[in-house]
Design a protein around this motif. Structure first.
Motif, PDB file in Angstrom:
ATOM      1  N   ALA A  73     -39.036  51.451   3.869  1.00 19.38           N
ATOM      2  CA  ALA A  73     -39.996  52.519   3.579  1.00 19.38           C
ATOM      3  C   ALA A  73     -38.211  53.362   3.779  1.00 19.38           C
ATOM      4  CB  ALA A  73     -40.811  52.244   5.168  1.00 19.38           C
ATOM      5  N   GLU A  74     -39.423  54.773   3.335  1.00 21.46           N
ATOM      6  CA  GLU A  74     -38.389  55.808   3.399  1.00 21.46           C
ATOM      7  C   GLU A  74     -39.315  56.422   4.660  1.00 21.46           C
ATOM      8  OE1 GLU A  74     -36.621  57.167   0.196  1.00 21.46           O
ATOM      9  OE2 GLU A  74     -36.672  55.368  -1.419  1.00 21.46           O
ATOM     10  N   ASP A  75     -38.267  57.105   5.104  1.00 22.68           N
ATOM     11  CA  ASP A  75     -38.572  58.431   6.130  1.00 22.68           C
ATOM     12  C   ASP A  75     -37.854  59.909   5.822  1.00 22.68           C
ATOM     13  OD1 ASP A  75     -38.420  60.190   8.916  1.00 22.68           O
ATOM     14  OD2 ASP A  75     -39.670  58.746   8.829  1.00 22.68           O
ATOM     15  N   ALA A  76     -39.350  61.097   5.541  1.00 24.87           N
ATOM     16  CA  ALA A  76     -38.365  62.316   5.064  1.00 24.87           C
ATOM     17  C   ALA A  76     -37.469  62.792   6.165  1.00 24.87           C
ATOM     18  CB  ALA A  76     -39.824  63.410   5.631  1.00 24.87           C
ATOM     19  N   HIS A  77     -37.228  62.263   7.656  1.00 21.73           N
ATOM     20  CA  HIS A  77     -36.126  62.538   8.621  1.00 21.73           C
ATOM     21  C   HIS A  77     -35.163  61.656   8.410  1.00 21.73           C
ATOM     22  CE1 HIS A  77     -38.458  65.741   9.631  1.00 21.73           C
ATOM     23  NE2 HIS A  77     -39.824  65.118  10.073  1.00 21.73           N
ATOM     24  N   ARG A  78     -35.661  60.459   8.821  1.00 27.20           N
ATOM     25  CA  ARG A  78     -34.694  59.182   9.120  1.00 27.20           C
ATOM     26  C   ARG A  78     -33.645  59.156   7.401  1.00 27.20           C
ATOM     27  NH1 ARG A  78     -36.450  54.784  13.188  1.00 27.20           N
ATOM     28  NH2 ARG A  78     -37.890  54.595  11.529  1.00 27.20           N
ATOM     29  N   GLY A  79     -34.581  59.011   6.554  1.00 27.28           N
ATOM     30  CA  GLY A  79     -34.066  58.424   5.004  1.00 27.28           C
ATOM     31  C   GLY A  79     -34.502  57.109   4.725  1.00 27.28           C
ATOM     32  N   ALA A  80     -34.248  56.486   4.643  1.00 27.47           N
ATOM     33  CA  ALA A  80     -34.205  54.376   4.248  1.00 27.47           C
ATOM     34  C   ALA A  80     -34.484  53.966   5.325  1.00 27.47           C
ATOM     35  CB  ALA A  80     -32.920  54.586   2.822  1.00 27.47           C
ATOM     36  N   LEU A  81     -35.322  53.441   5.401  1.00 26.99           N
ATOM     37  CA  LEU A  81     -35.392  52.384   6.218  1.00 26.99           C
ATOM     38  C   LEU A  81     -35.796  50.695   6.013  1.00 26.99           C
ATOM     39  CD1 LEU A  81     -38.440  54.127   8.093  1.00 26.99           C
ATOM     40  CD2 LEU A  81     -36.588  54.608   8.878  1.00 26.99           C
ATOM     41  N   TYR A  82     -34.929  49.841   6.486  1.00 26.42           N
ATOM     42  CA  TYR A  82     -34.148  48.875   6.676  1.00 26.42           C
ATOM     43  C   TYR A  82     -34.779  47.492   7.289  1.00 26.42           C
ATOM     44  CZ  TYR A  82     -30.820  51.543   4.234  1.00 26.42           C
ATOM     45  OH  TYR A  82     -30.165  52.547   3.294  1.00 26.42           O
ATOM     46  N   CYS A  83     -35.369  46.876   7.354  1.00 28.10           N
ATOM     47  CA  CYS A  83     -35.371  45.356   7.287  1.00 28.10           C
ATOM     48  C   CYS A  83     -34.724  44.884   8.379  1.00 28.10           C
ATOM     49  CB  CYS A  83     -35.812  44.391   6.147  1.00 28.10           C
ATOM     50  SG  CYS A  83     -35.974  42.872   7.372  1.00 28.10           S
ATOM     51  N   GLY A  84     -33.606  44.696   8.733  1.00 26.52           N
ATOM     52  CA  GLY A  84     -32.702  44.392   9.903  1.00 26.52           C
ATOM     53  C   GLY A  84     -33.270  43.061  10.312  1.00 26.52           C
ATOM     54  N   GLY A  85     -33.397  42.215   9.706  1.00 28.69           N
ATOM     55  CA  GLY A  85     -33.787  40.594  10.188  1.00 28.69           C
ATOM     56  C   GLY A  85     -32.630  39.624   9.737  1.00 28.69           C
ATOM     57  N   PRO A  86     -32.175  38.609  10.633  1.00 33.30           N
ATOM     58  CA  PRO A  86     -30.749  38.517  10.324  1.00 33.30           C
ATOM     59  C   PRO A  86     -30.534  38.176   8.993  1.00 33.30           C
ATOM     60  CG  PRO A  86     -32.915  36.849  11.354  1.00 33.30           C
ATOM     61  CD  PRO A  86     -33.089  38.636  10.981  1.00 33.30           C
ATOM     62  N   GLN A  87     -29.463  38.562   8.424  1.00 31.98           N
ATOM     63  CA  GLN A  87     -29.005  37.973   6.903  1.00 31.98           C
ATOM     64  C   GLN A  87     -28.945  36.224   6.522  1.00 31.98           C
ATOM     65  OE1 GLN A  87     -25.318  40.329   5.856  1.00 31.98           O
ATOM     66  NE2 GLN A  87     -26.031  41.816   5.725  1.00 31.98           N
ATOM     67  N   GLN A  88     -29.154  36.218   5.255  1.00 37.43           N
ATOM     68  CA  GLN A  88     -29.220  34.540   5.835  1.00 37.43           C
ATOM     69  C   GLN A  88     -28.024  35.029   4.343  1.00 37.43           C
ATOM     70  OE1 GLN A  88     -30.534  31.796   7.099  1.00 37.43           O
ATOM     71  NE2 GLN A  88     -30.773  33.323   8.570  1.00 37.43           N
ATOM     72  N   TYR A  89     -28.750  35.308   3.461  1.00 34.79           N
ATOM     73  CA  TYR A  89     -28.306  35.568   1.572  1.00 34.79           C
ATOM     74  C   TYR A  89     -27.237  36.836   1.396  1.00 34.79           C
ATOM     75  CZ  TYR A  89     -26.852  33.949  -2.935  1.00 34.79           C
ATOM     76  OH  TYR A  89     -26.693  34.187  -3.974  1.00 34.79           O
ATOM     77  N   LYS A  90     -26.212  36.932   1.429  1.00 39.13           N
ATOM     78  CA  LYS A  90     -25.600  38.193   0.916  1.00 39.13           C
ATOM     79  C   LYS A  90     -25.661  39.130   1.874  1.00 39.13           C
ATOM     80  CE  LYS A  90     -24.557  37.241  -3.683  1.00 39.13           C
ATOM     81  NZ  LYS A  90     -24.296  37.471  -5.016  1.00 39.13           N
ATOM     82  N   SER A  91     -26.935  40.277   1.594  1.00 38.25           N
ATOM     83  CA  SER A  91     -27.020  40.861   2.227  1.00 38.25           C
ATOM     84  C   SER A  91     -28.717  41.646   3.047  1.00 38.25           C
ATOM     85  CB  SER A  91     -26.652  42.326   1.487  1.00 38.25           C
ATOM     86  OG  SER A  91     -25.577  42.676   1.259  1.00 38.25           O
ATOM     87  N   TYR A  92     -29.187  40.354   2.479  1.00 32.20           N
ATOM     88  CA  TYR A  92     -30.727  40.239   2.935  1.00 32.20           C
ATOM     89  C   TYR A  92     -30.761  38.873   3.239  1.00 32.20           C
ATOM     90  CZ  TYR A  92     -30.869  43.434  -0.816  1.00 32.20           C
ATOM     91  OH  TYR A  92     -30.330  44.213  -2.016  1.00 32.20           O
ATOM     92  N   CYS A  93     -31.873  39.216   4.380  1.00 31.32           N
ATOM     93  CA  CYS A  93     -32.577  38.166   5.230  1.00 31.32           C
ATOM     94  C   CYS A  93     -32.785  36.758   3.724  1.00 31.32           C
ATOM     95  CB  CYS A  93     -34.112  38.470   6.026  1.00 31.32           C
ATOM     96  SG  CYS A  93     -35.329  39.044   5.031  1.00 31.32           S
ATOM     97  N   ALA A  94     -33.581  35.871   4.200  1.00 32.51           N
ATOM     98  CA  ALA A  94     -34.548  34.745   3.885  1.00 32.51           C
ATOM     99  C   ALA A  94     -35.481  35.285   2.605  1.00 32.51           C
ATOM    100  CB  ALA A  94     -34.965  33.413   4.790  1.00 32.51           C
ATOM    101  N   ALA A  95     -36.577  36.352   3.855  1.00 31.70           N
ATOM    102  CA  ALA A  95     -37.558  36.878   2.676  1.00 31.70           C
ATOM    103  C   ALA A  95     -37.268  37.812   1.530  1.00 31.70           C
ATOM    104  CB  ALA A  95     -38.618  37.252   3.175  1.00 31.70           C
ATOM    105  N   HIS A  96     -36.601  38.443   1.902  1.00 29.32           N
ATOM    106  CA  HIS A  96     -36.227  39.292   1.037  1.00 29.32           C
ATOM    107  C   HIS A  96     -35.138  39.210   0.078  1.00 29.32           C
ATOM    108  CE1 HIS A  96     -37.969  42.394   4.048  1.00 29.32           C
ATOM    109  NE2 HIS A  96     -38.201  42.244   3.323  1.00 29.32           N
ATOM    110  N   ALA A  97     -34.376  37.951   0.548  1.00 29.96           N
ATOM    111  CA  ALA A  97     -33.260  37.546  -1.570  1.00 29.96           C
ATOM    112  C   ALA A  97     -34.347  36.880  -1.478  1.00 29.96           C
ATOM    113  CB  ALA A  97     -31.865  36.363  -0.128  1.00 29.96           C
ATOM    114  N   GLN A  98     -35.150  35.554  -1.670  1.00 29.30           N
ATOM    115  CA  GLN A  98     -36.441  35.727  -2.444  1.00 29.30           C
ATOM    116  C   GLN A  98     -36.536  36.350  -3.482  1.00 29.30           C
ATOM    117  OE1 GLN A  98     -38.923  32.513  -1.191  1.00 29.30           O
ATOM    118  NE2 GLN A  98     -40.127  32.035  -2.527  1.00 29.30           N
ATOM    119  N   LEU A  99     -36.755  37.850  -3.237  1.00 28.24           N
ATOM    120  CA  LEU A  99     -37.559  38.337  -3.880  1.00 28.24           C
ATOM    121  C   LEU A  99     -36.339  38.861  -4.954  1.00 28.24           C
ATOM    122  CD1 LEU A  99     -39.728  40.865  -1.128  1.00 28.24           C
ATOM    123  CD2 LEU A  99     -40.757  39.106  -2.969  1.00 28.24           C
TER     124      LEU A  99
END
Length: 108
Positions: A73-99
């Motif tokens: 998501a993106e927030d007007a005050h904080r900017g980009a908001l990230y998943c924050g889950g544990p990395q599994q592949y490169k910079s992403y969690c397993a679910a987002h790496a699959q995407l």
């Protein structure tokens, strides 16, 4: 594409991994409305599909070195908001790496 042209087991697995409805729809090639409707119907049929609570997204200053960097998501005050889950592949969690990464199809 019909509502039955996807693998229900894959839908349930992706749901359990915590992917967003939009991400599940993209992975299955259907709309997010089809995903929501199917989950609802599976629950009405008696399947024990866990209800999910909203996941708190992280801003860049809250991320640990091994946290998923997928922008959720993106927030007007904080900017980009990230998943924050544990990395599994490169910079992403397993679910987002699959995407984000698709396997190379050889021989076509």
């Amino acid at each position: 594409m019909t509502t039955q042209s996807y693998d229900v087991n894959k839908l349930i697995r992706l749901w359990g991994e915590g992917l967003s409805v939009s991400a599940i729809g993209a992975a299955l090639g259907v709309s997010k409305n089809i995903v929501v409707g199917r989950i609802h119907r599976l629950r009405k049929a008696g399947m024990d599909i866990a209800r999910r609570h909203a996941v708190k997204p992280y801003d860049i200053m809250q991320l640990t070195p091994n946290a998923c960097r997928y922008i959720v998501a993106e927030d007007a005050h904080r900017g980009a908001l990230y998943c924050g889950g544990p990395q599994q592949y490169k910079s992403y969690c397993a679910a987002h790496a699959q995407l984000c990464y698709t396997p190379v199809k050889r021989g076509h």
